[in-house]
Design an enzyme around this catalytic site. Structure first.
Site, PDB file in Angstrom:
ATOM      1  N   VAL A 138       4.708  35.481  -9.060  1.00  0.00           N
ATOM      2  CA  VAL A 138       4.689  36.853  -8.539  1.00  0.00           C
ATOM      3  C   VAL A 138       6.105  37.377  -8.321  1.00  0.00           C
ATOM      4  O   VAL A 138       6.311  38.587  -8.191  1.00  0.00           O
ATOM      5  CB  VAL A 138       3.895  36.935  -7.222  1.00  0.00           C
ATOM      6  CG1 VAL A 138       2.435  36.605  -7.467  1.00  0.00           C
ATOM      7  CG2 VAL A 138       4.482  36.003  -6.158  1.00  0.00           C
ATOM      8  N   SER A 142      17.124  33.974  -9.515  1.00  0.00           N
ATOM      9  CA  SER A 142      18.013  33.018 -10.170  1.00  0.00           C
ATOM     10  C   SER A 142      17.876  31.606  -9.615  1.00  0.00           C
ATOM     11  O   SER A 142      18.095  30.628 -10.323  1.00  0.00           O
ATOM     12  CB  SER A 142      19.465  33.480 -10.025  1.00  0.00           C
ATOM     13  OG  SER A 142      19.796  33.616  -8.663  1.00  0.00           O
ATOM     14  N   LYS A 160       7.123  28.718  -2.804  1.00  0.00           N
ATOM     15  CA  LYS A 160       8.445  28.976  -3.397  1.00  0.00           C
ATOM     16  C   LYS A 160       8.978  27.668  -3.965  1.00  0.00           C
ATOM     17  O   LYS A 160       9.005  26.640  -3.272  1.00  0.00           O
ATOM     18  CB  LYS A 160       9.395  29.534  -2.339  1.00  0.00           C
ATOM     19  CG  LYS A 160      10.720  30.012  -2.893  1.00  0.00           C
ATOM     20  CD  LYS A 160      11.524  30.783  -1.849  1.00  0.00           C
ATOM     21  CE  LYS A 160      12.785  31.381  -2.438  1.00  0.00           C
ATOM     22  NZ  LYS A 160      13.524  32.198  -1.446  1.00  0.00           N
ATOM     23  N   ASP A 294      19.811  39.704   4.100  1.00  0.00           N
ATOM     24  CA  ASP A 294      19.528  40.085   2.709  1.00  0.00           C
ATOM     25  C   ASP A 294      18.382  41.100   2.701  1.00  0.00           C
ATOM     26  O   ASP A 294      17.386  40.939   1.992  1.00  0.00           O
ATOM     27  CB  ASP A 294      19.152  38.836   1.900  1.00  0.00           C
ATOM     28  CG  ASP A 294      19.274  39.069   0.393  1.00  0.00           C
ATOM     29  OD1 ASP A 294      19.929  40.055  -0.003  1.00  0.00           O
ATOM     30  OD2 ASP A 294      18.712  38.274  -0.378  1.00  0.00           O
TER      31      ASP A 294
END
Length: 530
Positions: A138, A142, A160, A294
């Protein structure tokens, strides 16, 4: 293989005309030699490269060419460009704006590699860990990619997974990046001022932290604990399934914050959403000293009830209590237009040299900040304001604090988010009540109560010992006073001995010199006699 990779990087740099950053930059008046003082070798090298590559087209501006070169070189260089875009104290604004467009998106790696990693991680086939596993990623970046799955008990999760072999690739490219930074510093006076090796070192630190997903899981868990009221939704971490290469967390359902039409269709109040974003940001920074660093739109979703959902916790920022105090003091002074206190706070925090002229610093800050007050967010460019502040900081020798770089990046992300959701948002008015309350808690009666609660166990433990500790201290003072005359005599004796040692050394040197002269005289007399 590394040498071929280096040659390829040089080829791409020359193809996109990045030699302009080395050869065409104008040296600063305050740094290094003027152009007339350049060495003949440097001029010859510049002329040779320009002549050999005269066929190149430079229709695109330098920022676009740099962005395209980084995208060509691959995901690690893209991530480096993203970090570079936050260093507006070091690079030109037009370049920083262009680098901010870089997106860390790459094609996903094959599902068979996913199966292999899962089996190696848990020593079990994938169907004995997950009852169902979506083979289509999904999200893919990198360093890692994300798949949806279900645990054996039916719990929906997001998984993940690190890219196979990514650590070796990153380490090789980081070495080459550091080499390129060294070359830039060696060939260009302006390159030395930009200090590219410092930037590469900072990038290396953040990138390596993303290579261990247990660290990201810990960041996620910490952020969730900081918001027990669920004003910011953070996925739950399933620790039994988390490893260095795999992280399993709660699957979140939300709308990407960039999809404004969908949010409006769901009757989400965008104005309130913008204000909530500002408050959540300042809460993370000043209350917790631990913030998501982030916060670009790809990492933020909105739940159907209007609450924010945070994703991707690989890069987090931290601030000490001292950082938070001086940062809040500076913010409040800005909001109150008390530029004198801004100058004094900078001096007291050690962000400028102690001998800095406070009046001159106050005047410089006023000239930068006064024009932006009483304007809506749509009319304010924090990027340009930050650039002006950094230009001023170089003039006054301001030391850019490494721990504040991530905060600067996050503030710029918040600016972009606020502009999209509510262009008329007044960041100052939204933040001032929060900061005023926070400062009151730090220096008011609430702070005294809080500190007493923190120190109470220590006080309770050591209070019975106080009479003995006071007596020991007084005895030590008495002994010190009694020994003071003796200590002074000893100091005098040491000085005399040191002086005698110096004279002895001089006398020895004089004797050796006389002997050398005598020998030289004898030798010379012998030659004359011959």
């Amino acid at each position: 293989m590394r040498i071929f990779r280096l040659f390829y990087i040089i080829y791409v740099a020359l193809r996109f005309g990045l030699d302009e950053f080395i050869f065409d930059c104008q040296p600063s008046q305050n740094f290094g030699p003027s152009p007339n003082e350049e060495s003949l070798k440097f001029k010859l090298l510049r002329g040779t490269i320009k002549g050999a590559l005269c066929w190149r087209s430079k229709k695109l501006n330098r920022g676009v060419r740099l962005r395209l070169a980084l995208e060509t070189l691959g995901p690690i260089f893209v991530k480096f460009g993203q970090l570079l875009s936050t260093r507006r104290d070091l690079i030109p604004l037009d370049v920083a704006d262009e680098l901010a467009k870089l997106q860390d998106q790459v094609p996903p790696f094959p599902y068979k590699d996913v199966e292999t990693i899962i089996q190696q991680t848990y020593n079990l086939p994938i169907d004995q860990v997950f009852s169902d596993f979506d083979q289509i990623a999904v999200a893919s970046a990198s360093v890692a990619q994300v798949h949806f799955a279900y645990l054996l008990d039916g719990t929906p999760v997001a998984v993940k997974i690190l890219r196979p072999g990514i650590a070796a690739v990153i380490n090789k490219d980081l070495v080459l990046l550091d080499t390129a930074a060294w070359l830039l510093e060696s060939l260009s006076t302006e390159g030395k001022r930009l200090n590219p090796r410092e930037i590469v070192a900072e990038f290396s630190m953040h990138t390596h932290s993303e290579l261990n997903l247990t660290l990201e899981a810990a960041n996620c868990s910490q952020l969730a604990r900081n918001f027990p009221d669920k004003s910011l939704l953070v996925p739950e971490v399933y620790w039994d399934f988390c490893r260095e290469q795999v992280m399993v967390m709660q699957r979140m359902q939300g709308t990407p914050v960039s999809q404004l039409a969908t949010l409006r269709a769901k009757n989400i109040d965008l104005t309130k959403l913008a204000r909530d974003g500002v408050e959540i940001f300042f809460t993370q920074v000043f209350r917790d000293g631990f913030f998501h660093a982030d916060m670009h739109p790809g990492n933020i979703q909105v739940a159907d009830d209007g609450r924010y959902i945070a994703l991707d916790f690989g890069i987090m920022g931290t601030l000490s209590d001292n950082d938070k105090y001086y940062l809040a003091r500076n913010f409040l002074a800005f909001f109150n237009r008390d530029y004198r206190d801004v100058a004094i706070a900078h001096i007291e925090a050690g962000w400028v040299p102690k001998n800095t002229n406070a009046e001159a610093l106050e005047t410089a800050v006023r000239a930068i900040c006064e024009p932006i007050f009483d304007k809506p967010l749509k009319d304010i460019s924090f990027g340009r304001t930050l650039l002006s502040l950094f230009q001023m900081s170089r003039r006054f020798g301001v030391i850019i604090q490494p721990q504040l770089i991530m905060l600067q990046k996050t503030l710029l992300n918040i600016e972009g988010l606020g502009r999209d959701l509510d262009p008329n948002l007044d960041l100052w008015k939204s933040a001032q009540p929060f900061l005023t309350k926070w400062m009151d808690e730090q220096i008011g009666w609430r702070s005294i109560v809080k500190n007493l609660r923190t120190e109470l166990p220590y006080i309770a433990k050591n209070l019975p010992k106080m009479p003995r500790l006071v007596r020991q201290f007084l005895n030590q003072q008495t002994v010190a006073e009694d020994e003071a005359p003796i200590r002074l005599v000893m100091y005098d004796l040491i000085k005399v001995q040191q002086q005698q040692a110096r004279w002895q050394k001089r006398l020895t040197l004089a004797i050796i010199l006389l002997l050398v002269l005598q020998v030289a005289g004898v030798v010379a007399f012998g030659f004359v006699a011959i």
